[in-house]
Design a protein around this motif. Structure first.
Motif, PDB file in Angstrom:
ATOM      1  N   ARG A   1      -6.561   4.452  -0.395  1.00  0.00           N
ATOM      2  CA  ARG A   1      -6.499   3.011  -0.401  1.00  0.00           C
ATOM      3  C   ARG A   1      -7.381   2.607   1.013  1.00  0.00           C
ATOM      4  O   ARG A   1      -7.471   3.510   1.658  1.00  0.00           O
ATOM      5  CB  ARG A   1      -5.151   2.307  -0.110  1.00  0.00           C
ATOM      6  CG  ARG A   1      -4.198   2.976  -1.231  1.00  0.00           C
ATOM      7  CD  ARG A   1      -4.465   2.250  -2.693  1.00  0.00           C
ATOM      8  NE  ARG A   1      -3.463   2.891  -3.622  1.00  0.00           N
ATOM      9  CZ  ARG A   1      -2.629   2.361  -4.239  1.00  0.00           C
ATOM     10  NH1 ARG A   1      -2.585   1.000  -4.343  1.00  0.00           N
ATOM     11  NH2 ARG A   1      -1.668   3.018  -5.174  1.00  0.00           N
TER      12      ARG A   1
ATOM     13  N   GLU B   1       7.893   6.496  -5.952  1.00  0.00           N
ATOM     14  CA  GLU B   1       6.324   6.475  -6.688  1.00  0.00           C
ATOM     15  C   GLU B   1       6.401   5.498  -8.061  1.00  0.00           C
ATOM     16  O   GLU B   1       5.679   4.963  -8.478  1.00  0.00           O
ATOM     17  CB  GLU B   1       5.661   7.638  -6.647  1.00  0.00           C
ATOM     18  CG  GLU B   1       5.253   7.877  -5.227  1.00  0.00           C
ATOM     19  CD  GLU B   1       4.325   8.984  -5.017  1.00  0.00           C
ATOM     20  OE1 GLU B   1       3.899  10.054  -5.857  1.00  0.00           O
ATOM     21  OE2 GLU B   1       3.649   8.795  -3.967  1.00  0.00           O
TER      22      GLU B   1
ATOM     23  N   ARG C   1       0.861  -1.235   0.120  1.00  0.00           N
ATOM     24  CA  ARG C   1      -0.053   0.032   0.089  1.00  0.00           C
ATOM     25  C   ARG C   1       0.948   1.323   0.064  1.00  0.00           C
ATOM     26  O   ARG C   1       0.413   2.292  -0.474  1.00  0.00           O
ATOM     27  CB  ARG C   1      -0.900   0.110   1.421  1.00  0.00           C
ATOM     28  CG  ARG C   1      -1.935  -1.173   1.215  1.00  0.00           C
ATOM     29  CD  ARG C   1      -2.918  -1.032   0.473  1.00  0.00           C
ATOM     30  NE  ARG C   1      -3.966  -2.121   0.389  1.00  0.00           N
ATOM     31  CZ  ARG C   1      -4.176  -2.832  -0.803  1.00  0.00           C
ATOM     32  NH1 ARG C   1      -3.607  -2.707  -1.760  1.00  0.00           N
ATOM     33  NH2 ARG C   1      -5.202  -3.752  -0.492  1.00  0.00           N
ATOM     34  N   ALA C   2       2.091   1.235   0.544  1.00  0.00           N
ATOM     35  CA  ALA C   2       2.795   2.505   0.689  1.00  0.00           C
ATOM     36  C   ALA C   2       4.182   2.067   0.944  1.00  0.00           C
ATOM     37  O   ALA C   2       4.412   1.075   1.520  1.00  0.00           O
ATOM     38  CB  ALA C   2       2.495   3.370   1.609  1.00  0.00           C
TER      39      ALA C   2
ATOM     40  N   ALA D   1      -0.374   5.153   4.011  1.00  0.00           N
ATOM     41  CA  ALA D   1      -1.329   4.063   3.291  1.00  0.00           C
ATOM     42  C   ALA D   1      -2.876   4.462   3.918  1.00  0.00           C
ATOM     43  O   ALA D   1      -3.665   4.516   3.175  1.00  0.00           O
ATOM     44  CB  ALA D   1      -1.172   2.639   3.652  1.00  0.00           C
TER      45      ALA D   1
ATOM     46  N   ASP E   1       4.960   2.633  -8.139  1.00  0.00           N
ATOM     47  CA  ASP E   1       3.564   2.936  -8.393  1.00  0.00           C
ATOM     48  C   ASP E   1       2.510   2.567  -7.312  1.00  0.00           C
ATOM     49  O   ASP E   1       1.328   2.217  -7.183  1.00  0.00           O
ATOM     50  CB  ASP E   1       2.837   1.982  -9.529  1.00  0.00           C
ATOM     51  CG  ASP E   1       1.680   2.452 -10.099  1.00  0.00           C
ATOM     52  OD1 ASP E   1       1.444   3.688 -10.090  1.00  0.00           O
ATOM     53  OD2 ASP E   1       0.851   1.711 -10.635  1.00  0.00           O
ATOM     54  N   ILE E   2       3.026   2.915  -5.958  1.00  0.00           N
ATOM     55  CA  ILE E   2       2.375   3.062  -4.746  1.00  0.00           C
ATOM     56  C   ILE E   2       2.581   4.276  -4.133  1.00  0.00           C
ATOM     57  O   ILE E   2       3.794   4.815  -4.424  1.00  0.00           O
ATOM     58  CB  ILE E   2       2.467   1.984  -3.918  1.00  0.00           C
ATOM     59  CG1 ILE E   2       4.162   1.868  -3.711  1.00  0.00           C
ATOM     60  CG2 ILE E   2       2.047   0.433  -4.426  1.00  0.00           C
ATOM     61  CD1 ILE E   2       4.257   0.738  -2.358  1.00  0.00           C
TER      62      ILE E   2
END
Lengths: 338, 338
Positions: A334, A122, A86-87, A329, A126-127
């Motif tokens: 999310r 990022e 998630r992060a 997150a 891509d999170i």
């Protein structure tokens, strides 16, 4: 990332509750000598770790590639996290604009200037990513799961090669108007050279109480002349000698502790801060905390602060990074985990 | 008074809007030499003032009686306020527990210990009262209507007999875990005696940069020996002489400015604070700010802070007290004015 979002990252939620939707985050500690990663679940429990050397490494692109290798390794070890990452949060050894996601400046060891680390992470993963100063993250870690749980106001003193502070006020990291709060290595305290250091060089306080400063003091002023020039001890080796009763090492330990106690005294005068947590390889040495406590006791303080060792030790930054990743997150849209 | 209520007193509302219901408040500045009162309307505009000497006065009951006389005088001048007095706020020259309404300790001049000033004022006037440290109120005043409008983070340095700081962070007064943030008179900076002072005696920094310290330095180290012993100048008189080109006075001015610049440097390292406002009778002297700016410029700072004079001058505490009284009135359940 808006200012409000940054502020919300510092909310004082102390626990975290996993929902049915699995959640994992990665915490990253970018050090001058080592890169360390950990994969954690939604409660912050570490599931897997990875590390490699960064000695001599200056290129941020290469560091991000190493982080990518490390994350792939972690996910291979823990495939369940693959779809639920998630992060990612990274601590960098320098002044970091958390809002812009930019590492403004690291010390001479890495020499970074204005590195857009958040965007690089990022893009790589891509999170949602977030970056912060490593000492700030250590303070966050100790506040979440270490020596400073439930402490609204405290200062984390990281003493390794140099010396820096992470400041928590009213339960929130205080980062300063241009992200440089706690850069205390340059503090002009009595008993240290009264000329401020140039940027990039060890500061006044650092030259007395930081690892490199202690080492130089030993070489130049304390090492017995009869010893071989090769007797190039590290700060922790010198403090070990002090514990063994070696008089020159004890004298240098005492000088270090007096300088550190004056820095703590000055910070405590400004912030009226009741707790200081000592961390970092030098800061964790048992001889230093005892000698610093004794030096502090000789100063006349209305409310002397408590002085504690870091509970998380070398993991403080990493656990702070996990904490920051979990908060990121939670606010990233999310599934919330806090 | 709950903690939440205290926190709410520091909200960042910058203006105030009077309703149809008239509203007046009284601000009180309890100084070591003067007691000063002002009656203000719901917008903070001062309608009337009153002052008297407090020289030699130590009894808090007597001070409250004097405040009562002063308020009666103000209301006699401005009868419309009689039925519309909503709150009173007082600044005391010492460490003040705002939550409990207790002045914990003032300097040796007044010698107060644990004086329940808020309760005494509420009993005397039967309206909500609030008390705070006078330098904190000066910072609040400058933030509301002075040199630090729109400054989220700044430090107000009050230099009079001694030296103290009021600290504003994220637009809120930062008072410290035991209400003693900003007690910087004891700071151990390079170039000052490295023995910490006993409580109640001038501190290390104060002995170099506070009014009494400057005066003592003049007597003991700078005054030409040919001068008569009666040449007992105040700090501002010495700085006047420096402006006239008198070499010993210029040397003492320089020493004062160097010590002050090091204190500002140290505070700026901790807080990364972009603005310092100089106030107090000594702090307002034009020679000091120029010399301190020059001394600061010799230090290598990444982001050197701005150094400004107080705009409110001797009224800073009083206007801060009015501001705090207005905030108190707004949360006290009386008709809101903010």
């Amino acid at each position: 990332m808006t200012h409000d979002r940054i502020r919300s990252l510092d909310t004082t939620h102390r626990g975290s509750v996993a929902t049915d939707d699995p959640c994992y985050v990665v915490g990253v500690d970018i050090g001058g000598t080592n890169l360390r990663l950990a994969l954690a679940d939604g409660n912050g429990a570490i599931e897997a770790r990875w590390a490699c050397s960064t000695a001599g490494l200056r290129d941020a692109e290469v560091v991000v590639q190493l982080i990518k290798q490390g994350v792939e390794h972690l996910l291979a070890q823990h495939p369940a996290a693959n779809q639920s990452l998630r992060a990612i949060a990274a601590g960098a050894p320098g002044i970091t604009d958390v809002e812009a996601g930019i590492v403004i400046a690291t010390s001479y060891l890495m020499g970074w200037r204005d590195v857009p680390l958040r965007a690089m992470l990022e893009e790589a993963f891509d999170i949602p990513a977030v970056v912060d100063n490593d000492v700030n993250l250590a303070a966050l870690g100790e506040s979440w799961a270490g020596a400073a749980k439930d402490a609204g106001d405290f200062v984390f003193l990281a003493i390794g090669t140099g010396i820096g502070a992470g400041i928590m006020l009213n339960g929130q990291l205080f980062r300063g108007a241009s992200w440089a709060a706690g850069e205390i290595g340059y503090m002009l305290i009595s008993g240290v050279p009264d000329v401020s250091a140039k940027r990039g060089e060890p500061g006044a306080l650092e030259s007395m109480s930081g690892g490199e400063g202690i080492r130089a003091q030993w070489q130049n002023h304390f090492r017995p002349e009869s010893n071989a020039p090769a007797d190039d001890l590290t700060a922790t080796q010198i403090f070990d000698r002090a514990l063994d009763g070696d008089p020159p090492a004890q004298a240098l330990l005492q000088q270090t502790a007096v300088a550190l106690s004056r820095a703590i005294y000055n910070i405590a005068l400004v912030l009226n801060c009741p707790l200081f947590v000592l961390g970092g390889s030098v800061g964790m040495h048992p001889a230093l905390i005892d000698a610093t406590r004794a030096a502090l006791a000789t100063l006349n303080m209305r409310t002397p602060p408590r002085l504690l060792h870091s509970v998380l030790g070398v993991d403080a930054q990493l656990i702070g990074a996990i904490r920051l990743a979990l908060l990121t997150a939670a606010v990233s849209g999310r599934p919330p985990i806090l």
